[in-house]
Design a protein around this motif. Structure first.
Motif, PDB file in Angstrom:
ATOM      1  N   LYS A 178      34.749 -29.114 208.940  1.00  0.00           N
ATOM      2  CA  LYS A 178      35.757 -28.281 208.261  1.00  0.00           C
ATOM      3  C   LYS A 178      35.833 -28.497 206.756  1.00  0.00           C
ATOM      4  O   LYS A 178      36.826 -28.155 206.124  1.00  0.00           O
ATOM      5  CB  LYS A 178      37.121 -28.520 208.893  1.00  0.00           C
ATOM      6  CG  LYS A 178      37.163 -28.089 210.349  1.00  0.00           C
ATOM      7  CD  LYS A 178      38.527 -28.280 210.939  1.00  0.00           C
ATOM      8  CE  LYS A 178      38.535 -27.836 212.394  1.00  0.00           C
ATOM      9  NZ  LYS A 178      39.838 -28.022 213.010  1.00  0.00           N
ATOM     10  N   GLY A 179      34.790 -29.088 206.164  1.00  0.00           N
ATOM     11  CA  GLY A 179      34.734 -29.195 204.707  1.00  0.00           C
ATOM     12  C   GLY A 179      35.251 -30.495 204.116  1.00  0.00           C
ATOM     13  O   GLY A 179      35.330 -30.620 202.895  1.00  0.00           O
ATOM     14  N   GLU A 180      35.591 -31.473 204.940  1.00  0.00           N
ATOM     15  CA  GLU A 180      36.046 -32.747 204.399  1.00  0.00           C
ATOM     16  C   GLU A 180      34.855 -33.586 203.923  1.00  0.00           C
ATOM     17  O   GLU A 180      33.756 -33.466 204.453  1.00  0.00           O
ATOM     18  CB  GLU A 180      36.811 -33.552 205.455  1.00  0.00           C
ATOM     19  CG  GLU A 180      38.203 -33.052 205.721  1.00  0.00           C
ATOM     20  CD  GLU A 180      38.934 -33.955 206.694  1.00  0.00           C
ATOM     21  OE1 GLU A 180      40.084 -34.322 206.387  1.00  0.00           O
ATOM     22  OE2 GLU A 180      38.358 -34.280 207.753  1.00  0.00           O
ATOM     23  N   GLY A 206      44.216 -34.697 201.673  1.00  0.00           N
ATOM     24  CA  GLY A 206      43.544 -35.979 201.764  1.00  0.00           C
ATOM     25  C   GLY A 206      44.159 -36.806 202.877  1.00  0.00           C
ATOM     26  O   GLY A 206      45.327 -36.628 203.224  1.00  0.00           O
ATOM     27  N   ARG A 207      43.338 -37.687 203.451  1.00  0.00           N
ATOM     28  CA  ARG A 207      43.827 -38.583 204.489  1.00  0.00           C
ATOM     29  C   ARG A 207      42.892 -39.770 204.588  1.00  0.00           C
ATOM     30  O   ARG A 207      41.751 -39.720 204.121  1.00  0.00           O
ATOM     31  CB  ARG A 207      43.924 -37.872 205.839  1.00  0.00           C
ATOM     32  CG  ARG A 207      42.585 -37.425 206.415  1.00  0.00           C
ATOM     33  CD  ARG A 207      42.762 -36.565 207.673  1.00  0.00           C
ATOM     34  NE  ARG A 207      41.495 -36.093 208.179  1.00  0.00           N
ATOM     35  CZ  ARG A 207      40.847 -36.606 209.207  1.00  0.00           C
ATOM     36  NH1 ARG A 207      41.371 -37.636 209.877  1.00  0.00           N
ATOM     37  NH2 ARG A 207      39.703 -36.111 209.621  1.00  0.00           N
ATOM     38  N   VAL A 208      43.406 -40.847 205.167  1.00  0.00           N
ATOM     39  CA  VAL A 208      42.587 -42.027 205.393  1.00  0.00           C
ATOM     40  C   VAL A 208      42.153 -42.023 206.851  1.00  0.00           C
ATOM     41  O   VAL A 208      42.963 -41.799 207.749  1.00  0.00           O
ATOM     42  CB  VAL A 208      43.373 -43.321 205.065  1.00  0.00           C
ATOM     43  CG1 VAL A 208      42.547 -44.544 205.399  1.00  0.00           C
ATOM     44  CG2 VAL A 208      43.782 -43.329 203.596  1.00  0.00           C
ATOM     45  N   HIS A 209      40.849 -42.233 207.069  1.00  0.00           N
ATOM     46  CA  HIS A 209      40.289 -42.261 208.416  1.00  0.00           C
ATOM     47  C   HIS A 209      39.329 -43.438 208.487  1.00  0.00           C
ATOM     48  O   HIS A 209      38.362 -43.509 207.711  1.00  0.00           O
ATOM     49  CB  HIS A 209      39.561 -40.946 208.722  1.00  0.00           C
ATOM     50  CG  HIS A 209      38.860 -40.938 210.043  1.00  0.00           C
ATOM     51  ND1 HIS A 209      39.527 -40.862 211.229  1.00  0.00           N
ATOM     52  CD2 HIS A 209      37.542 -41.011 210.337  1.00  0.00           C
ATOM     53  CE1 HIS A 209      38.646 -40.877 212.218  1.00  0.00           C
ATOM     54  NE2 HIS A 209      37.427 -40.968 211.693  1.00  0.00           N
ATOM     55  N   SER A 210      39.592 -44.382 209.389  1.00  0.00           N
ATOM     56  CA  SER A 210      38.750 -45.569 209.568  1.00  0.00           C
ATOM     57  C   SER A 210      38.531 -46.313 208.240  1.00  0.00           C
ATOM     58  O   SER A 210      37.425 -46.746 207.935  1.00  0.00           O
ATOM     59  CB  SER A 210      37.405 -45.194 210.183  1.00  0.00           C
ATOM     60  OG  SER A 210      37.584 -44.640 211.462  1.00  0.00           O
ATOM     61  N   GLY A 211      39.589 -46.397 207.439  1.00  0.00           N
ATOM     62  CA  GLY A 211      39.522 -47.135 206.186  1.00  0.00           C
ATOM     63  C   GLY A 211      38.872 -46.395 205.034  1.00  0.00           C
ATOM     64  O   GLY A 211      38.716 -46.943 203.950  1.00  0.00           O
ATOM     65  N   ARG A 212      38.479 -45.152 205.230  1.00  0.00           N
ATOM     66  CA  ARG A 212      37.847 -44.353 204.171  1.00  0.00           C
ATOM     67  C   ARG A 212      38.747 -43.192 203.799  1.00  0.00           C
ATOM     68  O   ARG A 212      39.399 -42.594 204.659  1.00  0.00           O
ATOM     69  CB  ARG A 212      36.507 -43.768 204.642  1.00  0.00           C
ATOM     70  CG  ARG A 212      35.484 -44.764 205.104  1.00  0.00           C
ATOM     71  CD  ARG A 212      34.633 -45.346 204.046  1.00  0.00           C
ATOM     72  NE  ARG A 212      33.802 -44.355 203.392  1.00  0.00           N
ATOM     73  CZ  ARG A 212      33.173 -44.603 202.261  1.00  0.00           C
ATOM     74  NH1 ARG A 212      33.279 -45.765 201.679  1.00  0.00           N
ATOM     75  NH2 ARG A 212      32.428 -43.698 201.701  1.00  0.00           N
ATOM     76  N   THR A 233      39.398 -45.779 191.287  1.00  0.00           N
ATOM     77  CA  THR A 233      40.641 -45.896 190.552  1.00  0.00           C
ATOM     78  C   THR A 233      41.594 -46.784 191.333  1.00  0.00           C
ATOM     79  O   THR A 233      41.526 -46.827 192.562  1.00  0.00           O
ATOM     80  CB  THR A 233      41.293 -44.520 190.302  1.00  0.00           C
ATOM     81  OG1 THR A 233      42.545 -44.705 189.633  1.00  0.00           O
ATOM     82  CG2 THR A 233      41.528 -43.750 191.588  1.00  0.00           C
ATOM     83  N   ASP A 234      42.445 -47.488 190.620  1.00  0.00           N
ATOM     84  CA  ASP A 234      43.445 -48.329 191.278  1.00  0.00           C
ATOM     85  C   ASP A 234      44.609 -47.509 191.811  1.00  0.00           C
ATOM     86  O   ASP A 234      45.436 -48.023 192.552  1.00  0.00           O
ATOM     87  CB  ASP A 234      43.989 -49.381 190.312  1.00  0.00           C
ATOM     88  CG  ASP A 234      43.005 -50.502 190.063  1.00  0.00           C
ATOM     89  OD1 ASP A 234      42.051 -50.633 190.850  1.00  0.00           O
ATOM     90  OD2 ASP A 234      43.190 -51.247 189.097  1.00  0.00           O
ATOM     91  N   GLU A 235      44.700 -46.265 191.405  1.00  0.00           N
ATOM     92  CA  GLU A 235      45.821 -45.429 191.807  1.00  0.00           C
ATOM     93  C   GLU A 235      45.354 -44.120 192.447  1.00  0.00           C
ATOM     94  O   GLU A 235      45.575 -43.037 191.915  1.00  0.00           O
ATOM     95  CB  GLU A 235      46.717 -45.134 190.600  1.00  0.00           C
ATOM     96  CG  GLU A 235      47.301 -46.388 189.990  1.00  0.00           C
ATOM     97  CD  GLU A 235      48.159 -46.114 188.775  1.00  0.00           C
ATOM     98  OE1 GLU A 235      49.234 -46.720 188.701  1.00  0.00           O
ATOM     99  OE2 GLU A 235      47.761 -45.312 187.920  1.00  0.00           O
ATOM    100  N   PRO A 236      44.704 -44.226 193.619  1.00  0.00           N
ATOM    101  CA  PRO A 236      44.203 -43.001 194.250  1.00  0.00           C
ATOM    102  C   PRO A 236      45.316 -42.027 194.607  1.00  0.00           C
ATOM    103  O   PRO A 236      45.113 -40.809 194.542  1.00  0.00           O
ATOM    104  CB  PRO A 236      43.474 -43.503 195.490  1.00  0.00           C
ATOM    105  CG  PRO A 236      43.985 -44.868 195.731  1.00  0.00           C
ATOM    106  CD  PRO A 236      44.397 -45.405 194.396  1.00  0.00           C
ATOM    107  N   GLU A 237      46.502 -42.542 194.967  1.00  0.00           N
ATOM    108  CA  GLU A 237      47.607 -41.650 195.317  1.00  0.00           C
ATOM    109  C   GLU A 237      48.051 -40.807 194.119  1.00  0.00           C
ATOM    110  O   GLU A 237      48.525 -39.685 194.282  1.00  0.00           O
ATOM    111  CB  GLU A 237      48.786 -42.441 195.896  1.00  0.00           C
ATOM    112  CG  GLU A 237      49.452 -43.426 194.953  1.00  0.00           C
ATOM    113  CD  GLU A 237      48.679 -44.719 194.692  1.00  0.00           C
ATOM    114  OE1 GLU A 237      49.048 -45.416 193.723  1.00  0.00           O
ATOM    115  OE2 GLU A 237      47.720 -45.030 195.415  1.00  0.00           O
ATOM    116  N   LEU A 238      47.865 -41.307 192.920  1.00  0.00           N
ATOM    117  CA  LEU A 238      48.227 -40.571 191.704  1.00  0.00           C
ATOM    118  C   LEU A 238      47.098 -39.634 191.269  1.00  0.00           C
ATOM    119  O   LEU A 238      47.325 -38.472 190.953  1.00  0.00           O
ATOM    120  CB  LEU A 238      48.543 -41.569 190.584  1.00  0.00           C
ATOM    121  CG  LEU A 238      48.840 -41.000 189.205  1.00  0.00           C
ATOM    122  CD1 LEU A 238      50.138 -40.204 189.237  1.00  0.00           C
ATOM    123  CD2 LEU A 238      48.927 -42.121 188.185  1.00  0.00           C
TER     124      LEU A 238
END
Length: 180
Positions: free
Chosen positions: A15-17, A52-58, A24-29
């Motif tokens: 699906k394009g992920e 965005g989402r985290v899957h298996s630590g990635r 970067t130290d601030e991926p959420e930003l």
């Protein structure tokens, strides 16, 4: 100022992920939904993060307009670049952005010159300064409080108190063995 904040890895699913190597130290930003990032190569972007989402630590990201695996695979190895105010500081006073640390002179607590920071390597367990020595060789210094005792942005230097053997030249090690 523009900073590389991530490198796109392989496609994930149909699906394009894509997987992302965070730089970067601030991926959420920097890598949150709605962020518009320029790219290297420039012909790929700009790209807008849709989710965005985290899957298996990635970290997995989906970009607007990238609807399938083929589109995602075409992005592989693309660098994602964010515009950052050069005067912006992290919230925590003991944190620094990579661009603030690059090119700092590195000296020991007694003033001995080690070299210049050329890169910050972000590993799972800790960050490392990649320091280019005056002779062109490199040394890696863990960016931990016990070793890096001071960061002085005004003086453009990092002061380190390395344990024995961390930055010693091979010649110094060999001569100390010969003396034993």
């Amino acid at each position: 100022m523009q900073l590389v904040v991530a490198r796109i890895g392989r496609a994930h699913g149909i699906k394009g992920e894509v997987t992302v190597e965070v730089r970067t130290d601030e991926p959420e930003l920097r890598l949150g939904p709605g962020a518009v990032l320029t790219t290297d190569p420039a012909s790929v972007g700009p790209l807008t993060i849709e989710s965005g989402r985290v899957h298996s630590g990635r970290l997995l990201l989906r970009f607007a307009g990238v609807l399938d695996r083929t589109g995602a695979e075409a992005l592989r190895n693309t660098l994602l670049i964010a515009d950052v105010d050069p005067d912006e500081m992290p919230e925590d006073e003991d944190e620094y952005y990579d661009h603030q640390l690059i090119d700092l002179d590195v000296v020991t607590v007694d003033g001995t010159e080690i070299g210049r920071i050329t890169e910050i390597s972000h590993l799972a367990s800790q960050d490392l300064f990649i320091v280019e020595r005056p002779d062109g060789s490199e040394v890696m210094i863990p960016f931990v409080e016990e070793i890096v005792t001071e960061i002085d942005l005004a003086e453009q230097r990092a002061v380190v108190d390395p344990p024995p053997g961390l930055i010693d030249d091979r010649a110094e090690i060999a001569s100390s063995r010969d003396e034993s």
